[in-house]
Design a protein around this motif. Structure first.
Motif, PDB file in Angstrom:
ATOM      1  N   ILE A   1      37.559 -10.715  15.898  1.00 22.30           N
ATOM      2  CA  ILE A   1      39.040 -10.340  15.652  1.00 22.30           C
ATOM      3  C   ILE A   1      38.867 -10.078  14.092  1.00 22.30           C
ATOM      4  O   ILE A   1      38.614 -10.911  13.261  1.00 22.30           O
ATOM      5  N   LEU A   2      39.622  -8.876  13.851  1.00 23.14           N
ATOM      6  CA  LEU A   2      39.820  -8.304  12.482  1.00 23.14           C
ATOM      7  C   LEU A   2      40.371  -9.646  11.719  1.00 23.14           C
ATOM      8  O   LEU A   2      41.545  -9.745  12.121  1.00 23.14           O
ATOM      9  N   GLU A   3      39.832 -10.140  10.653  1.00 23.46           N
ATOM     10  CA  GLU A   3      40.605 -11.053  10.007  1.00 23.46           C
ATOM     11  C   GLU A   3      40.362 -11.030   8.214  1.00 23.46           C
ATOM     12  O   GLU A   3      39.262 -11.366   8.151  1.00 23.46           O
TER      13      GLU A   3
ATOM     14  N   SER B   1      44.560 -11.407  12.523  1.00 26.21           N
ATOM     15  CA  SER B   1      44.811 -11.425  14.067  1.00 26.21           C
ATOM     16  C   SER B   1      44.655 -10.017  14.377  1.00 26.21           C
ATOM     17  O   SER B   1      45.564  -9.568  15.487  1.00 26.21           O
ATOM     18  N   ASN B   2      43.830  -9.179  13.878  1.00 25.78           N
ATOM     19  CA  ASN B   2      43.662  -7.728  14.338  1.00 25.78           C
ATOM     20  C   ASN B   2      44.650  -6.934  14.062  1.00 25.78           C
ATOM     21  O   ASN B   2      45.084  -5.918  14.510  1.00 25.78           O
ATOM     22  N   GLN B   3      45.818  -7.433  13.166  1.00 26.83           N
ATOM     23  CA  GLN B   3      47.079  -6.635  12.667  1.00 26.83           C
ATOM     24  C   GLN B   3      46.993  -6.514  11.206  1.00 26.83           C
ATOM     25  O   GLN B   3      46.531  -7.416  10.562  1.00 26.83           O
ATOM     26  N   LEU B   4      47.489  -5.344  10.937  1.00 27.71           N
ATOM     27  CA  LEU B   4      47.610  -5.234   9.363  1.00 27.71           C
ATOM     28  C   LEU B   4      48.738  -6.119   8.984  1.00 27.71           C
ATOM     29  O   LEU B   4      49.703  -6.344   9.417  1.00 27.71           O
ATOM     30  N   GLU B   5      48.554  -6.449   7.737  1.00 33.73           N
ATOM     31  CA  GLU B   5      49.305  -7.830   7.036  1.00 33.73           C
ATOM     32  C   GLU B   5      48.878  -7.725   5.490  1.00 33.73           C
ATOM     33  O   GLU B   5      48.080  -7.461   4.886  1.00 33.73           O
ATOM     34  N   GLY B   6      50.356  -7.906   5.058  1.00 38.92           N
ATOM     35  CA  GLY B   6      50.700  -7.727   3.492  1.00 38.92           C
ATOM     36  C   GLY B   6      50.453  -6.386   2.949  1.00 38.92           C
ATOM     37  O   GLY B   6      50.515  -5.296   3.624  1.00 38.92           O
ATOM     38  N   GLU B   7      49.937  -6.424   1.717  1.00 38.29           N
ATOM     39  CA  GLU B   7      49.903  -4.860   0.895  1.00 38.29           C
ATOM     40  C   GLU B   7      48.705  -4.114   1.247  1.00 38.29           C
ATOM     41  O   GLU B   7      47.806  -4.527   1.322  1.00 38.29           O
ATOM     42  N   TRP B   8      49.066  -2.718   1.737  1.00 35.07           N
ATOM     43  CA  TRP B   8      47.911  -1.760   2.117  1.00 35.07           C
ATOM     44  C   TRP B   8      48.159  -0.572   0.881  1.00 35.07           C
ATOM     45  O   TRP B   8      49.190  -0.298   0.848  1.00 35.07           O
ATOM     46  N   THR B   9      47.024  -0.456   0.621  1.00 38.25           N
ATOM     47  CA  THR B   9      46.913   0.872  -0.534  1.00 38.25           C
ATOM     48  C   THR B   9      46.346   1.957  -0.170  1.00 38.25           C
ATOM     49  O   THR B   9      45.113   2.022   0.615  1.00 38.25           O
ATOM     50  N   HIS B  10      46.665   3.086  -0.281  1.00 38.71           N
ATOM     51  CA  HIS B  10      45.843   4.552  -0.272  1.00 38.71           C
ATOM     52  C   HIS B  10      45.843   5.182  -1.616  1.00 38.71           C
ATOM     53  O   HIS B  10      46.788   5.320  -2.218  1.00 38.71           O
TER      54      HIS B  10
END
Length: 195
Positions: free
Chosen positions: A30-32, A65-74
């Protein structure tokens, strides 16, 4: 791999160039944890925005747990200067909290999300300049007082027609109550109730 499941830090490289394009971490398949995606020199558009071609595109964030969490930047870099395109906050894989969109590195849109829906203050503006539109969302729908502000950029280009300013009330996405329209130089053109 541990017990036939992806585990630990992974770095994925482009086979032709050898450049690492993805960094991610797995726990029990799982992505973590931290995630980073890099794409050198090929991005031309991000959404509806043009981006200089000689750039390096970056996407950074974290998974839980396989879900986007917190700050994401592009963002993209030109001559080692980072220029943001978007900063969005997530919780349990859904947009939750503030989201800012940028044009040429200048903020142009601010919004707030709750459980994946627009919910809270909203504002759009010309890059580094005046506000275009402002209001509030409630559960994904315009709610309360909304204002579309005079557009001096359009005025400076000789547009003098009706509708350069507007304010009115919304109730769960439907226009209701009082509304006003303003001309190019701020004078009231019409006022009344929706209906």
């Amino acid at each position: 791999y541990v017990n036939n499941q992806k585990a630990g830090f992974w770095a994925i490289a482009d086979l032709q160039s050898g450049i690492i394009t993805k960094e991610l971490t797995y726990v029990n398949g799982i992505l973590e944890g931290p995630f980073r995606f890099i794409k050198p020199g090929t991005i031309k558009h991000f959404g509806n925005k043009s981006v200089p071609q000689k750039t390096v595109y970056h996407m950074k964030g974290s998974y839980r747990s396989n879900q986007l969490e917190g700050e994401w930047t592009h963002s993209y870099t030109v001559d080692s200067n980072e220029i943001f395109l978007e900063v969005t906050h997530y919780k349990n894989g859904l947009k939750d909290g503030s989201r800012t969109l940028f044009t040429n590195g200048n903020p142009t849109e601010y919004s707030t999300y709750q459980n994946g829906e627009l919910h809270g203050a909203y504002k759009s503006q010309w890059p580094g300049r005046e506000i275009i539109e402002s209001g509030y969302y409630q559960h994904g729908k315009k709610h309360g007082l909304w204002k579309r502000h005079r557009d001096t950029m359009m005025i400076n280009h000789g547009w003098t027609g009706r509708g350069f300013g507007y304010e009115g009330d919304y109730n769960q996405g439907a226009r209701e109550g009082y509304r006003k329209h303003y001309g190019a130089y701020g004078h009231l053109i019409s006022a009344g109730r929706h209906g």
